[in-house]
Write an enzyme that holds these catalytic residues in place. Structure first.
Site, mmCIF file in Angstrom:
data_model
loop_
_atom_site.group_PDB
_atom_site.id
_atom_site.type_symbol
_atom_site.label_atom_id
_atom_site.label_comp_id
_atom_site.label_asym_id
_atom_site.label_seq_id
_atom_site.Cartn_x
_atom_site.Cartn_y
_atom_site.Cartn_z
ATOM 1 C CB SER A 1 -0.858 0.013 1.268
ATOM 2 O OG SER A 1 -1.489 1.262 1.436
ATOM 3 C CE1 TYR B 1 -4.080 -2.222 5.226
ATOM 4 C CE2 TYR B 1 -3.256 -0.006 4.803
ATOM 5 C CZ TYR B 1 -3.819 -1.187 4.348
ATOM 6 O OH TYR B 1 -4.123 -1.334 3.011
HETATM 7 N N1 LIG Z 1 -8.504 -0.710 -1.998
HETATM 8 C C1 LIG Z 1 -7.539 0.124 -1.722
HETATM 9 O O1 LIG Z 1 -7.694 1.351 -1.850
HETATM 10 C C2 LIG Z 1 -6.195 -0.404 -1.285
HETATM 11 C C3 LIG Z 1 -5.132 0.508 -1.230
HETATM 12 C C4 LIG Z 1 -3.891 0.046 -0.845
HETATM 13 C C5 LIG Z 1 -3.702 -1.286 -0.526
HETATM 14 N N2 LIG Z 1 -4.757 -2.144 -0.576
HETATM 15 C C6 LIG Z 1 -4.493 -3.538 -0.222
HETATM 16 O O2 LIG Z 1 -5.011 -4.378 -1.219
HETATM 17 C C7 LIG Z 1 -5.293 -5.659 -0.646
HETATM 18 C C8 LIG Z 1 -6.676 -6.068 -1.092
HETATM 19 O O3 LIG Z 1 -7.622 -5.190 -0.525
HETATM 20 P P1 LIG Z 1 -8.942 -4.774 -1.295
HETATM 21 O O4 LIG Z 1 -8.959 -3.317 -1.376
HETATM 22 O O5 LIG Z 1 -9.085 -5.603 -2.494
HETATM 23 O O6 LIG Z 1 -10.041 -5.126 -0.210
HETATM 24 P P2 LIG Z 1 -11.110 -6.293 -0.099
HETATM 25 O O7 LIG Z 1 -11.682 -6.170 1.264
HETATM 26 O O8 LIG Z 1 -12.037 -6.305 -1.248
HETATM 27 O O9 LIG Z 1 -10.201 -7.585 -0.247
HETATM 28 C C9 LIG Z 1 -9.533 -8.154 0.803
HETATM 29 C C10 LIG Z 1 -9.918 -9.598 0.813
HETATM 30 O O10 LIG Z 1 -9.116 -10.270 1.775
HETATM 31 C C11 LIG Z 1 -9.954 -11.199 2.428
HETATM 32 N N3 LIG Z 1 -9.387 -11.550 3.723
HETATM 33 C C12 LIG Z 1 -9.324 -10.797 4.846
HETATM 34 N N4 LIG Z 1 -8.785 -11.509 5.825
HETATM 35 C C13 LIG Z 1 -8.501 -12.736 5.317
HETATM 36 C C14 LIG Z 1 -7.939 -13.922 5.850
HETATM 37 N N5 LIG Z 1 -7.543 -13.994 7.133
HETATM 38 N N6 LIG Z 1 -7.795 -14.990 5.039
HETATM 39 C C15 LIG Z 1 -8.188 -14.944 3.741
HETATM 40 N N7 LIG Z 1 -8.732 -13.851 3.174
HETATM 41 C C16 LIG Z 1 -8.874 -12.762 3.966
HETATM 42 C C17 LIG Z 1 -11.289 -10.489 2.561
HETATM 43 O O11 LIG Z 1 -12.355 -11.388 2.862
HETATM 44 C C18 LIG Z 1 -11.393 -9.850 1.205
HETATM 45 O O12 LIG Z 1 -11.985 -10.721 0.272
HETATM 46 C C19 LIG Z 1 -5.155 -5.509 0.858
HETATM 47 O O13 LIG Z 1 -3.918 -6.044 1.254
HETATM 48 C C20 LIG Z 1 -5.147 -4.008 1.050
HETATM 49 O O14 LIG Z 1 -4.421 -3.656 2.180
HETATM 50 C C21 LIG Z 1 -6.000 -1.737 -0.951
#
Ligand SMILES: NC(=O)c1ccc[n+]([C@@H]2O[C@H](COP(=O)([O-])OP(=O)(O)OC[C@H]3O[C@@H](n4cnc5c(N)ncnc54)[C@H](O)[C@@H]3O)[C@@H](O)[C@H]2O)c1
Length: 261
Positions: free
Chosen positions: A142, A155
């Site tokens: 991130s 985080y």
């Molecule tokens: N969306 C953003 O703006 C953003 C920005 C920077 C980084 N990220 C990172 O991207 C990654 C994906 O996030 P996203 O935005 O797609 O969110 P999201 O919530 O759609 O996806 C995260 C997924 O991880 C799953 N998850 C959570 N805990 C889990 C576990 N213990 N075992 C298995 N699965 C688990 C959730 O059920 C979900 O499906 C994350 O690491 C997040 O930190 C997202």
């Protein structure tokens, strides 16, 4: 740019948002994808979406923070293939708090889901990645691993740790022809971003209002999409990125390039 993953097996964590976007992108490019998620509703939705397009994506109920669960996933994959050409770690969880307010259990959970999981999947799937004779790992970090807003202590530490893990793995894994990179997204529209927006929405603002506000803070003027992150992840997994390892690529609409003065 498109890449051909025909005949290649890929493991992806996170059955919604960025993980699902990557899985669909890779499967549309010919890959057989093993997609892991903890949320059964999201897993079912992802399975239906992939089936609707006739894509080779199987859903696996996995807790990436739990060693036995990740080992079970590795066993399920090993029952179907000897080799994996890619691993994408996109499962994650937002957490809020400062050193004063974050409870030890919340710290442990944030580190387990966002950082330790990236090591754990890499460890458990390593034999199949090594057997491919040319594989790629992409960890989803991130922008908060580079610079961070207030109130996201655990985080931010986890995401900074993902950058260190990426460098260390890249150095160690090169001998086995495994490249290891990370991506650092800015705001990408996913269920996680919508959750953050709902936490920050005050004074009658809607989630869409808040996401519009997030977008306006990026020089490009909008938040990103999971197609855009999927495309970058596929590039890093492809032969086109054959000389890239140990890198972190920001996909943030210029967010971290600007000085807020
Ligand atoms: N969306 C953003 O703006 C953003 C920005 C920077 C980084 N990220 C990172 O991207 C990654 C994906 O996030 P996203 O935005 O797609 O969110 P999201 O919530 O759609 O996806 C995260 C997924 O991880 C799953 N998850 C959570 N805990 C889990 C576990 N213990 N075992 C298995 N699965 C688990 C959730 O059920 C979900 O499906 C994350 O690491 C997040 O930190 C997202």
């Amino acid at each position: 740019m498109t890449h051909d993953f025909t005949g290649k097996a890929m493991a992806v964590t996170g059955s919604s948002g960025i993980g699902l976007g990557a899985a669909l992108y890779l499967a549309r490019s010919g890959a057989r994808v093993f997609l892991a998620g903890i949320d059964t509703v999201m897993n079912d939705k992802a399975a239906a979406l992939a089936a609707g397009e006739g894509l080779a994506v199987s859903l696996h109920h996995v807790d990436v923070a739990d060693e036995a669960s990740v080992r079970g996933w590795a066993d399920q994959i090993a029952a179907e293939t000897d080799t994996l050409h890619g691993l994408v770690n996109a499962a994650g969880q937002q957490s809020f708090g400062t050193a004063e307010t974050t409870r030890p259990a919340e710290w442990d959970q944030a580190i387990a889901v966002n950082l330790r999981s990236c090591y754990l999947t890499s460890h458990c799937l390593y034999p199949m990645l090594k057997a491919a004779g040319g594989a790629a790992v992409v960890h989803v970090s991130s922008v908060q691993g580079h610079n961070n807003q207030d109130n996201v202590l655990a985080y931010a530490v986890a995401k900074g740790g993902v950058h260190a893990l990426t460098r260390a793995m890249a150095v160690d894994c090169a001998k086995d022809a495994i490249r290891v990179n990370s991506i650092s997204p800015g705001s990408i529209r996913t269920p996680l971003l919508e959750f953050s927006a709902s936490q920050l929405a005050v004074g009658g603002k809607s989630i869409d209002d808040m996401i519009g506000k997030f977008g306006a803070s990026h020089p490009i003027g909008r938040v990103g999409t999971t197609e855009e992150t999927g495309s970058l992840i596929a590039y890093l997994c492809s032969d086109a990125a054959g000389f890239i390892t140990g890198a972190d690529l920001r996909i943030d609409g210029g967010l971290t390039a600007q000085l807020c003065i």
